[in-house]
Design a protein around this motif. Structure first.
Motif, PDB file in Angstrom:
ATOM      1  N   LYS A 156       0.829  -1.224   0.000  1.00  0.00           N
ATOM      2  CA  LYS A 156       0.000   0.000   0.000  1.00  0.00           C
ATOM      3  C   LYS A 156       0.860   1.270   0.000  1.00  0.00           C
ATOM      4  CE  LYS A 156      -4.192   1.867   0.863  1.00  0.00           C
ATOM      5  NZ  LYS A 156      -5.265   1.549  -0.057  1.00  0.00           N
ATOM      6  N   GLY A 157       0.603   2.138  -0.984  1.00  0.00           N
ATOM      7  CA  GLY A 157       1.314   3.416  -1.058  1.00  0.00           C
ATOM      8  C   GLY A 157       2.775   3.315  -1.462  1.00  0.00           C
ATOM      9  N   ARG A 158       3.174   2.153  -1.946  1.00  0.00           N
ATOM     10  CA  ARG A 158       4.611   1.932  -2.212  1.00  0.00           C
ATOM     11  C   ARG A 158       4.945   1.708  -3.687  1.00  0.00           C
ATOM     12  NH1 ARG A 158       6.377  -2.846   1.649  1.00  0.00           N
ATOM     13  NH2 ARG A 158       8.468  -2.121   1.079  1.00  0.00           N
ATOM     14  N   VAL A 159       3.912   1.733  -4.554  1.00  0.00           N
ATOM     15  CA  VAL A 159       4.130   1.350  -5.959  1.00  0.00           C
ATOM     16  C   VAL A 159       4.037   2.555  -6.903  1.00  0.00           C
ATOM     17  CG1 VAL A 159       3.388  -0.212  -7.814  1.00  0.00           C
ATOM     18  CG2 VAL A 159       3.029  -0.872  -5.418  1.00  0.00           C
ATOM     19  N   CYS A 160       4.962   2.622  -7.858  1.00  0.00           N
ATOM     20  CA  CYS A 160       4.895   3.629  -8.923  1.00  0.00           C
ATOM     21  C   CYS A 160       4.827   2.932 -10.281  1.00  0.00           C
ATOM     22  CB  CYS A 160       6.145   4.515  -8.919  1.00  0.00           C
ATOM     23  SG  CYS A 160       6.098   5.863  -7.732  1.00  0.00           S
ATOM     24  N   LYS A 193      -3.858  -0.484  -8.359  1.00  0.00           N
ATOM     25  CA  LYS A 193      -4.220   0.939  -8.328  1.00  0.00           C
ATOM     26  C   LYS A 193      -4.291   1.440  -6.885  1.00  0.00           C
ATOM     27  CE  LYS A 193      -7.687   4.316  -9.535  1.00  0.00           C
ATOM     28  NZ  LYS A 193      -9.105   4.599  -9.733  1.00  0.00           N
ATOM     29  N   ALA A 194      -4.883   0.621  -6.037  1.00  0.00           N
ATOM     30  CA  ALA A 194      -5.039   1.006  -4.627  1.00  0.00           C
ATOM     31  C   ALA A 194      -3.683   1.161  -3.923  1.00  0.00           C
ATOM     32  CB  ALA A 194      -5.894  -0.034  -3.897  1.00  0.00           C
ATOM     33  N   ASN A 195      -2.654   0.529  -4.456  1.00  0.00           N
ATOM     34  CA  ASN A 195      -1.333   0.577  -3.830  1.00  0.00           C
ATOM     35  C   ASN A 195      -0.423   1.674  -4.368  1.00  0.00           C
ATOM     36  OD1 ASN A 195      -1.910  -1.498  -2.112  1.00  0.00           O
ATOM     37  ND2 ASN A 195      -0.856  -3.086  -3.302  1.00  0.00           N
ATOM     38  N   LEU A 196      -0.910   2.413  -5.374  1.00  0.00           N
ATOM     39  CA  LEU A 196      -0.038   3.408  -6.014  1.00  0.00           C
ATOM     40  C   LEU A 196       0.307   4.551  -5.062  1.00  0.00           C
ATOM     41  CD1 LEU A 196      -1.603   3.690  -9.596  1.00  0.00           C
ATOM     42  CD2 LEU A 196       0.419   2.384  -8.883  1.00  0.00           C
ATOM     43  N   SER A 219       8.569  -0.391  -8.644  1.00  0.00           N
ATOM     44  CA  SER A 219       7.919   0.056  -9.882  1.00  0.00           C
ATOM     45  C   SER A 219       7.971  -1.044 -10.926  1.00  0.00           C
ATOM     46  CB  SER A 219       8.611   1.304 -10.433  1.00  0.00           C
ATOM     47  OG  SER A 219       9.888   0.981 -10.962  1.00  0.00           O
ATOM     48  N   LEU A 220       7.125  -0.886 -11.943  1.00  0.00           N
ATOM     49  CA  LEU A 220       7.174  -1.775 -13.099  1.00  0.00           C
ATOM     50  C   LEU A 220       8.057  -1.131 -14.155  1.00  0.00           C
ATOM     51  CD1 LEU A 220       3.390  -2.667 -13.359  1.00  0.00           C
ATOM     52  CD2 LEU A 220       5.245  -4.348 -13.149  1.00  0.00           C
ATOM     53  N   GLY A 221       8.887  -1.925 -14.813  1.00  0.00           N
ATOM     54  CA  GLY A 221       9.731  -1.354 -15.865  1.00  0.00           C
ATOM     55  C   GLY A 221      10.331  -2.431 -16.743  1.00  0.00           C
ATOM     56  N   ASN A 222      10.530  -2.102 -18.002  1.00  0.00           N
ATOM     57  CA  ASN A 222      11.164  -3.072 -18.897  1.00  0.00           C
ATOM     58  C   ASN A 222      12.626  -3.247 -18.515  1.00  0.00           C
ATOM     59  OD1 ASN A 222       8.796  -3.456 -20.221  1.00  0.00           O
ATOM     60  ND2 ASN A 222       9.408  -2.458 -22.131  1.00  0.00           N
ATOM     61  N   SER A 223      13.113  -4.472 -18.711  1.00  0.00           N
ATOM     62  CA  SER A 223      14.451  -4.822 -18.223  1.00  0.00           C
ATOM     63  C   SER A 223      15.566  -4.023 -18.886  1.00  0.00           C
ATOM     64  CB  SER A 223      14.690  -6.326 -18.416  1.00  0.00           C
ATOM     65  OG  SER A 223      14.416  -6.721 -19.747  1.00  0.00           O
ATOM     66  N   TYR A 224      15.420  -3.683 -20.202  1.00  0.00           N
ATOM     67  CA  TYR A 224      16.537  -3.016 -20.874  1.00  0.00           C
ATOM     68  C   TYR A 224      16.814  -1.630 -20.303  1.00  0.00           C
ATOM     69  CZ  TYR A 224      12.538  -1.302 -23.608  1.00  0.00           C
ATOM     70  OH  TYR A 224      11.321  -0.787 -23.983  1.00  0.00           O
ATOM     71  N   TYR A 225      15.804  -1.031 -19.666  1.00  0.00           N
ATOM     72  CA  TYR A 225      16.036   0.312 -19.093  1.00  0.00           C
ATOM     73  C   TYR A 225      17.071   0.258 -17.972  1.00  0.00           C
ATOM     74  CZ  TYR A 225      12.044   2.094 -21.713  1.00  0.00           C
ATOM     75  OH  TYR A 225      11.188   2.467 -22.714  1.00  0.00           O
TER      76      TYR A 225
END
Ligand SMILES: [Fe+2]
Length: 345
Positions: A156-160, A193-196, A219-225
């Motif tokens: 909760k409150g920890r995700v971007c 969404k509730a955790n954003l 956060s969610l992100g593609n690996s190559y970044y």
């Protein structure tokens, strides 16, 4: 015999014209490529193909508009091959009936079947994972091991994340629909969404910056970044963002990490599908897979190719082995689902 006069609508905004010129000799083999993938990735491959085969390759690079261009050109299009950055892009070409099946035994041998369309309309060429980036200091080992964990109360409150309607997140959602059904995917999207920590915004790298700055923990992100940030000499602050996180490959205990592929396909308008298939097969060869994957910190699809050392340092992971065509089939449902849960609001 292929003699073509290539004409262009320069007015098509945003399309960077490369080197399309009329064939000097009717006999000279030429191949025309429309590419959503950038020149720095494709140029070295094209040079290698030209050197090996004597075929001249002409490319139009663009970030957008190539589908519309191919549509308006119809069967008179000069394009033989389309290269896209991910599977949702090529799925649109397929949906609009702009492709013809690829016939290449070499490609079928080199690229595992889950990364090729069962109807032969497109093939994957390189792979990347939709990974999770986690703060080195604030996320404990084992605290997050799956996409499902992102939607659980302890996050909760920890995700971007970037927009839920960005193709990278739509395809991830589609993979959850394909694996667990729409109801479970909806529950997941609502939980996420509730955790954003903040409204979805920015790109994948901006989320890692937010972790570095303490706005969120994962956060969610593609690996190559990860590779692109770690090696970014022009924007060295990105090295610091990357240094603040670990990369996690989710769902190792069950279906595997969701992956996406860059793709290649042959246009329906191509009068030389054999040559086009030869080019795509070349992109799946040892030589090309090594260049293609490491240039953008991606994973080769052909087995046994030496990985870029930095990419290899992130460790091996199990990828979701569901055919990407099944994931693409859930794409429309995934877009609707993100609207339904008002993910970006
Ligand atoms: Fe990207």
């Amino acid at each position: 015999m292929i003699a073509r006069t290539l004409s262009f609508s320069i007015a098509a905004a945003g399309i960077a014209l490369s080197s399309f010129i009329a064939a000097p000799h009717a006999q000279a083999a030429e191949l025309n490529v429309y590419s959503y993938r950038q020149a720095f990735l494709i140029d070295p491959l094209v040079k290698a193909f030209e050197k090996e085969t004597g075929t001249k390759v002409n490319i139009v690079f663009s970030k957008k508009g190539l589908l519309q261009r191919l549509q308006s050109e119809g069967m008179n299009s000069p394009a033989d091959v389309v290269l896209t950055a991910d599977v949702s892009q090529i799925a649109q070409f397929e949906k609009e009936n702009l492709l013809q099946p690829i016939k290449s035994a070499e490609l079928e041998k080199n690229v595992p079947s889950q990364y090729r369309a069962p109807n032969g309309m497109w093939t994957g060429l390189t792979m990347r994972a939709r990974a999770v980036y986690a703060s080195k200091t604030r996320v404990k080992p084992g605290e997050l091991t799956s996409y499902e964990d992102l939607a659980k109360p302890h996050m909760k409150g920890r995700v971007c994340t970037r927009s839920g309607k960005h193709p990278y997140n739509v395809t991830l959602t589609a993979s959850i629909i394909a694996a667990k059904g729409e109801a479970a995917a909806e529950e997941w999207a609502r939980g996420l969404k509730a955790n954003l920590a903040r409204k979805p915004q920015g790109n994948d790298r901006a989320q890692v910056k937010a972790i570095k700055e303490g706005e969120c923990d994962v956060s969610l992100g593609n690996s190559y970044y990860f590779g692109k940030m770690i090696t970014n000499e022009k924007k060295p602050e990105q090295k610091e963002w990357a240094a603040s996180v670990n990369i996690i490959f989710p769902n190792q205990a069950d279906r595997g990490t969701h992956v996406n592929v860059s793709t290649g396909a042959i246009t329906k308008a191509s009068k030389q599908p054999e040559l086009a298939a030869k080019f795509l097969a070349f992109l799946s060869s040892n030589e090309a897979q090594t260049i293609y994957s490491s240039a953008n910190f991606e994973y080769p699809l052909k087995a046994g190719i030496k990985m870029d050392p930095l990419v290899a340092s992130w460790g091996k992971f199990k990828a979701d082995d569901r055919n990407l065509a099944d994931v693409v089939a859930a794409q429309t449902a995934a877009t609707k689902l993100m609207d339904k849960v008002a993910f970006d609001q």
